[in-house]
Write a protein that holds these residues in place. Sequence first.
Motif, PDB file in Angstrom:
ATOM      1  N   HIS A  75     -91.769  34.165  61.988  1.00 36.22           N
ATOM      2  CA  HIS A  75     -91.692  32.890  61.235  1.00 36.22           C
ATOM      3  C   HIS A  75     -90.570  33.119  60.140  1.00 36.22           C
ATOM      4  O   HIS A  75     -89.959  32.270  59.834  1.00 36.22           O
ATOM      5  CB  HIS A  75     -93.018  32.594  60.720  1.00 36.22           C
ATOM      6  N   ALA A  76     -90.250  34.296  59.709  1.00 35.43           N
ATOM      7  CA  ALA A  76     -89.444  34.430  58.625  1.00 35.43           C
ATOM      8  C   ALA A  76     -88.123  34.530  59.194  1.00 35.43           C
ATOM      9  O   ALA A  76     -87.252  33.736  58.624  1.00 35.43           O
ATOM     10  CB  ALA A  76     -89.733  35.957  57.826  1.00 35.43           C
ATOM     11  N   ASP A  77     -87.782  35.130  60.637  1.00 34.01           N
ATOM     12  CA  ASP A  77     -86.871  35.123  60.933  1.00 34.01           C
ATOM     13  C   ASP A  77     -86.332  33.691  61.330  1.00 34.01           C
ATOM     14  O   ASP A  77     -85.192  33.170  61.348  1.00 34.01           O
ATOM     15  CB  ASP A  77     -86.791  36.030  62.524  1.00 34.01           C
ATOM     16  N   TYR A  78     -87.360  32.876  61.885  1.00 33.41           N
ATOM     17  CA  TYR A  78     -87.241  31.566  62.452  1.00 33.41           C
ATOM     18  C   TYR A  78     -86.685  30.767  61.275  1.00 33.41           C
ATOM     19  O   TYR A  78     -85.646  29.969  61.196  1.00 33.41           O
ATOM     20  CB  TYR A  78     -88.463  30.907  62.922  1.00 33.41           C
ATOM     21  N   ILE A  79     -87.091  31.018  59.859  1.00 28.94           N
ATOM     22  CA  ILE A  79     -86.866  30.163  58.862  1.00 28.94           C
ATOM     23  C   ILE A  79     -85.315  30.676  58.456  1.00 28.94           C
ATOM     24  O   ILE A  79     -84.450  29.706  58.247  1.00 28.94           O
ATOM     25  CB  ILE A  79     -87.734  30.561  57.629  1.00 28.94           C
ATOM     26  N   HIS A  80     -85.232  31.917  58.347  1.00 25.08           N
ATOM     27  CA  HIS A  80     -83.777  32.330  57.937  1.00 25.08           C
ATOM     28  C   HIS A  80     -82.571  32.145  59.104  1.00 25.08           C
ATOM     29  O   HIS A  80     -81.642  31.933  58.578  1.00 25.08           O
ATOM     30  CB  HIS A  80     -83.736  33.916  57.585  1.00 25.08           C
ATOM     31  N   TYR A  81     -82.833  31.940  60.248  1.00 23.66           N
ATOM     32  CA  TYR A  81     -81.996  31.374  61.313  1.00 23.66           C
ATOM     33  C   TYR A  81     -81.842  30.123  61.372  1.00 23.66           C
ATOM     34  O   TYR A  81     -80.711  29.640  62.063  1.00 23.66           O
ATOM     35  CB  TYR A  81     -82.487  32.007  62.719  1.00 23.66           C
TER      36      TYR A  81
END
Length: 172
Positions: free
Chosen positions: A120-126
């Motif tokens: 989810h952090a990757d999703y946010i940042h991407y």
Amino acid sequence: MSEYRRIYQRGGSYFFTLVTHQRKPLFSDANHVDILRRAMRQVMSTRPFTIHAIVVLPDHLHCIMQLPDGDADYSSRWREIKKAVSRQIAPLSNERNERMVWQRRFWEHAIRDENDWQRHADYIHYNPVKHGLVTRPALWPWTSFHKAVERGIYDPEWGLQEPPAISHMDCE
């Protein structure tokens, strides 16, 4: 009426998506992003929480929020944040006493484990790249990606390609 049930975990971490009313690009305006930041700090001062990752896009935001031990009430926090932002962005109300800034609801997902948190952090940042706003996360100004790079969580060049672990995710 929907049968959707929210999950409330004391001290839990959650992924949230909040969307503007009719997807108006209200947060294309840097002043509106500052209003959002101030509202979050204001609510945080009376109802503590921690934002671990966030991105603010023109018509929505995503974040991972962690609540204090013993507290599971994220709904009232978002209600107060949305009210504070709405009062400043749209001073006039409609016949239902609503200010047309936000969609009425928000989407939440209880973070289950470290792998779920990282996805989810990757999703946010991407997300700014996914929406075609920039070619890499480091170019988007309204994101926690820059702080994550400073802490060594991400390489500054991360996100030139969509991470495989999030390719199937759609949290819009």
